[in-house]
Design a protein around this motif. Sequence first.
Motif, PDB file in Angstrom:
ATOM      1  N   GLN A 168      53.484 -22.346 -80.224  1.00 52.72           N
ATOM      2  CA  GLN A 168      53.877 -23.193 -79.094  1.00 52.72           C
ATOM      3  C   GLN A 168      54.984 -24.164 -79.479  1.00 52.72           C
ATOM      4  OE1 GLN A 168      51.216 -23.859 -80.948  1.00 52.72           O
ATOM      5  NE2 GLN A 168      50.450 -25.936 -80.706  1.00 52.72           N
ATOM      6  N   TYR A 169      55.181 -24.357 -80.764  1.00 53.35           N
ATOM      7  CA  TYR A 169      56.238 -25.250 -81.244  1.00 53.35           C
ATOM      8  C   TYR A 169      57.569 -24.518 -81.447  1.00 53.35           C
ATOM      9  CZ  TYR A 169      53.103 -29.203 -82.211  1.00 53.35           C
ATOM     10  OH  TYR A 169      52.241 -30.275 -82.094  1.00 53.35           O
ATOM     11  N   GLU A 170      57.631 -23.252 -81.103  1.00 54.09           N
ATOM     12  CA  GLU A 170      58.843 -22.464 -81.332  1.00 54.09           C
ATOM     13  C   GLU A 170      59.807 -22.574 -80.153  1.00 54.09           C
ATOM     14  OE1 GLU A 170      59.601 -20.508 -84.136  1.00 54.09           O
ATOM     15  OE2 GLU A 170      57.892 -21.505 -85.060  1.00 54.09           O
ATOM     16  N   ASN A 194      38.559 -38.728 -73.585  1.00 52.92           N
ATOM     17  CA  ASN A 194      38.872 -39.953 -72.845  1.00 52.92           C
ATOM     18  C   ASN A 194      40.308 -40.410 -73.044  1.00 52.92           C
ATOM     19  OD1 ASN A 194      38.863 -41.001 -75.422  1.00 52.92           O
ATOM     20  ND2 ASN A 194      36.925 -42.113 -75.190  1.00 52.92           N
ATOM     21  N   ARG A 195      41.094 -39.617 -73.754  1.00 52.43           N
ATOM     22  CA  ARG A 195      42.515 -39.894 -73.952  1.00 52.43           C
ATOM     23  C   ARG A 195      43.295 -38.682 -73.503  1.00 52.43           C
ATOM     24  NH1 ARG A 195      43.005 -39.843 -79.484  1.00 52.43           N
ATOM     25  NH2 ARG A 195      44.904 -38.595 -79.397  1.00 52.43           N
ATOM     26  N   TRP A 196      44.329 -38.851 -72.710  1.00 50.53           N
ATOM     27  CA  TRP A 196      45.023 -37.700 -72.113  1.00 50.53           C
ATOM     28  C   TRP A 196      45.599 -36.762 -73.159  1.00 50.53           C
ATOM     29  CZ3 TRP A 196      49.896 -35.952 -72.904  1.00 50.53           C
ATOM     30  CH2 TRP A 196      50.816 -36.821 -73.507  1.00 50.53           C
ATOM     31  N   ASP A 197      46.082 -37.327 -74.277  1.00 48.87           N
ATOM     32  CA  ASP A 197      46.776 -36.491 -75.251  1.00 48.87           C
ATOM     33  C   ASP A 197      45.858 -35.902 -76.313  1.00 48.87           C
ATOM     34  OD1 ASP A 197      46.467 -39.170 -76.224  1.00 48.87           O
ATOM     35  OD2 ASP A 197      47.871 -38.723 -77.840  1.00 48.87           O
ATOM     36  N   ALA A 198      44.592 -36.280 -76.332  1.00 48.07           N
ATOM     37  CA  ALA A 198      43.677 -35.782 -77.368  1.00 48.07           C
ATOM     38  C   ALA A 198      43.556 -34.259 -77.380  1.00 48.07           C
ATOM     39  CB  ALA A 198      42.305 -36.438 -77.210  1.00 48.07           C
ATOM     40  N   PRO A 199      43.541 -33.582 -76.209  1.00 49.37           N
ATOM     41  CA  PRO A 199      43.445 -32.108 -76.253  1.00 49.37           C
ATOM     42  C   PRO A 199      44.658 -31.422 -76.860  1.00 49.37           C
ATOM     43  CG  PRO A 199      42.790 -32.951 -74.099  1.00 49.37           C
ATOM     44  CD  PRO A 199      43.435 -34.080 -74.836  1.00 49.37           C
ATOM     45  N   MET A 255      59.679 -32.510 -71.017  1.00 47.20           N
ATOM     46  CA  MET A 255      58.260 -32.738 -71.262  1.00 47.20           C
ATOM     47  C   MET A 255      57.928 -32.469 -72.724  1.00 47.20           C
ATOM     48  SD  MET A 255      54.948 -30.502 -70.113  1.00 47.20           S
ATOM     49  CE  MET A 255      55.314 -29.395 -71.490  1.00 47.20           C
ATOM     50  N   LEU A 256      57.191 -33.390 -73.354  1.00 44.93           N
ATOM     51  CA  LEU A 256      56.669 -33.189 -74.699  1.00 44.93           C
ATOM     52  C   LEU A 256      55.151 -33.343 -74.645  1.00 44.93           C
ATOM     53  CD1 LEU A 256      59.714 -33.698 -75.412  1.00 44.93           C
ATOM     54  CD2 LEU A 256      58.891 -34.715 -77.537  1.00 44.93           C
ATOM     55  N   LYS A 257      54.467 -32.263 -74.313  1.00 46.24           N
ATOM     56  CA  LYS A 257      53.006 -32.324 -74.190  1.00 46.24           C
ATOM     57  C   LYS A 257      52.345 -32.283 -75.557  1.00 46.24           C
ATOM     58  CE  LYS A 257      50.628 -31.018 -70.628  1.00 46.24           C
ATOM     59  NZ  LYS A 257      50.047 -30.242 -69.513  1.00 46.24           N
ATOM     60  N   TYR A 258      52.835 -31.423 -76.444  1.00 52.12           N
ATOM     61  CA  TYR A 258      52.345 -31.382 -77.815  1.00 52.12           C
ATOM     62  C   TYR A 258      53.250 -32.265 -78.668  1.00 52.12           C
ATOM     63  CZ  TYR A 258      49.088 -27.591 -76.801  1.00 52.12           C
ATOM     64  OH  TYR A 258      48.050 -26.850 -76.296  1.00 52.12           O
ATOM     65  N   PRO A 259      52.684 -33.047 -79.582  1.00 50.15           N
ATOM     66  CA  PRO A 259      53.500 -34.030 -80.306  1.00 50.15           C
ATOM     67  C   PRO A 259      54.387 -33.405 -81.365  1.00 50.15           C
ATOM     68  CG  PRO A 259      51.258 -34.046 -81.154  1.00 50.15           C
ATOM     69  CD  PRO A 259      51.253 -33.114 -79.964  1.00 50.15           C
ATOM     70  N   PHE A 260      55.555 -34.012 -81.563  1.00 51.75           N
ATOM     71  CA  PHE A 260      56.442 -33.706 -82.683  1.00 51.75           C
ATOM     72  C   PHE A 260      56.516 -34.988 -83.520  1.00 51.75           C
ATOM     73  CE2 PHE A 260      57.682 -30.587 -79.561  1.00 51.75           C
ATOM     74  CZ  PHE A 260      58.001 -29.464 -80.313  1.00 51.75           C
ATOM     75  N   TYR A 261      55.587 -35.133 -84.464  1.00 53.31           N
ATOM     76  CA  TYR A 261      55.525 -36.356 -85.241  1.00 53.31           C
ATOM     77  C   TYR A 261      56.622 -36.411 -86.300  1.00 53.31           C
ATOM     78  CZ  TYR A 261      50.997 -37.297 -83.074  1.00 53.31           C
ATOM     79  OH  TYR A 261      49.996 -37.555 -82.180  1.00 53.31           O
ATOM     80  N   ARG A 262      56.796 -37.595 -86.853  1.00 49.46           N
ATOM     81  CA  ARG A 262      57.849 -37.818 -87.845  1.00 49.46           C
ATOM     82  C   ARG A 262      57.612 -36.965 -89.087  1.00 49.46           C
ATOM     83  NH1 ARG A 262      57.476 -44.439 -87.530  1.00 49.46           N
ATOM     84  NH2 ARG A 262      58.265 -44.664 -85.400  1.00 49.46           N
ATOM     85  N   ALA A 284      48.976 -29.357 -84.328  1.00 42.52           N
ATOM     86  CA  ALA A 284      48.145 -29.135 -83.149  1.00 42.52           C
ATOM     87  C   ALA A 284      47.893 -27.648 -82.932  1.00 42.52           C
ATOM     88  CB  ALA A 284      48.808 -29.742 -81.913  1.00 42.52           C
ATOM     89  N   ASP A 285      46.663 -27.313 -82.631  1.00 42.11           N
ATOM     90  CA  ASP A 285      46.337 -25.952 -82.211  1.00 42.11           C
ATOM     91  C   ASP A 285      46.788 -25.754 -80.766  1.00 42.11           C
ATOM     92  OD1 ASP A 285      45.136 -25.865 -84.657  1.00 42.11           O
ATOM     93  OD2 ASP A 285      43.093 -25.683 -83.911  1.00 42.11           O
TER      94      ASP A 285
END
Length: 563
Positions: free
Chosen positions: A289-291, A259-264, A426-433, A442-443
């Motif tokens: 995917q982070y490379e 129910n949240r767009w970024d949860a996947p 676009m930053l679909k997968y997060p880059f947290y602090r 994230a997988d």
Amino acid sequence: MKKILSYILLTSVLSSCTNLDETLYDRITSENFLQTKEDVYRTFLRTFEHGYWTVQGDQFIMQELPADQFMTPNREGDWYDGGQYIRAHQHTWTSQDGYTSGAWNNLYTGVALATNSLQDIEAIDPAKFNLTAAEQKQFIAELRTMRAWYYLRLFDFYRNIEIITRVKGETQGTTQSTPQETFRFIETELKEALPDLAMKGDAGTELFQGRWTKAGAMTLLARLYLNAKVYINEDHFADCATICRDIVEGKYGNYTIENRWDAPFDWNNDQSPETVFAFPGTFGRSHWQYEGGMYWWMMPYNAPQNYLGFTDWGGSNPRFALQPGRNVDNVEYSFTLGKPFVKFQKYSDDVRLKKYRNLGNNSREGMFLYGYLTYNNNRDTLASTRGYKLYIRDQVGWFKNTPPTQVPADKESNMNHADQNSGVYMLKYPFYRTEDEHKIEADYAEIRLAEVYYTLAECEFRAGNKAKAAELLNRVRKRNYPAGSPSLYPADGSTLTEQELLDEWGREFLGEGRRRTDLIRFNQFNTGTWWDKQPDADSHTSIFPIGFNVLNVSPQLRQNPGY
């Protein structure tokens, strides 16, 4: 715990031997390579780590840069790279462009690893390794599914490919199969693997992240059927719809839409009920995917440290950005395709349109970087390596220090004329602090349930049932908008056209390595117009040439038509 188990096994594969007291042998053969149950796991998992690596790099370039959403323009001399990205954009590549050999070799390495392990595990007596016959069958079924995943991508890229089912003792490749033969091979592999695959919810599958299940294999078969008209000129939309209904209705396990767009895409997506198949990722181990072959180089140079607060890896590099929706005068382009950010702005209450911002405690908002990116409590603004402050635009040109309210005199806008302000990121997968515990965790979600809904919606649309298609799309789309939003499709499907369906595929799966395939299925890849791209003279570029380096070492192969 799922990731820990997966990586204990993977690390066993990748680590070197440190026990110097072992008896040494002059050779390792298939008869003595497998000695323990752990050895069986090691050989089983070898192809999975390689498979994760193949989601980025040449494969990502070939799916996204020839399509209408992403670009790697020449930024004042940066990223020109011999014109290879311009050729990708213009569909003028040749067999000497590195990615045409790279993807072939990378994917066939995966095929070889899977096949070698398959032959190893087929040959053992499971009782000698403390395995049941059912466990052996499951390993074999997963390896056949993994190999089918490689073959499906090779088939999509090159169409005329080799089918390799044995590697031990083989010294040369085979001749190419016809598209029909390859289609039937992939179809058969997935169908025959299905009975021996685990289903989500079966005992032990709580530790199954990064492993193939029935739903994962059937989604691959749905991908094959969805594109069958392109691949072999056969209509399999009804077969595709049947598979998707089975998955949605829980025949292969209980999956639900988040129910949240970024949860996947979030750090704990290994627990997401929307995840059908994903490769485990962690900060300290694999995170492909982070490379730089994918999302890491989808930001301005100084964005990680100064804007995101992620200081572990140094700087980024603006390699991949969205193609522009507006010209230098800030007027929207008239063509229908492309313009990805404009397509999002069509529904202005889309929560993904917020500027990406880390909120702390492993959370964020927004999916895009644009405008001024400020830091130090808004006292400073990110600057380019050329010395001007960045104001990131949904435009391409040489803006330099031109303020957003002023139109520059230079009107040129093309792949060979961009600066570091050009193109939304676009930053679909997060880059947290850096201080966040789950900063790069994230997988990579290769298959999510949203794909099954969109695939079924397209099948319903093509069958003339627009209302059902709209309903299916809205089940996913509703998380992108506030409650009661007018942006959801009307229940009768009256606003759902073929172009809108293609646009919606582009919004939901932006940057997930499938846009070229979708454009081809909608007959837009060769015939369409988008930014700095005119229609092709013919359709031979719907598949890639087999790379020059591949042909040099494989004389039995014939080049694809038109090259």
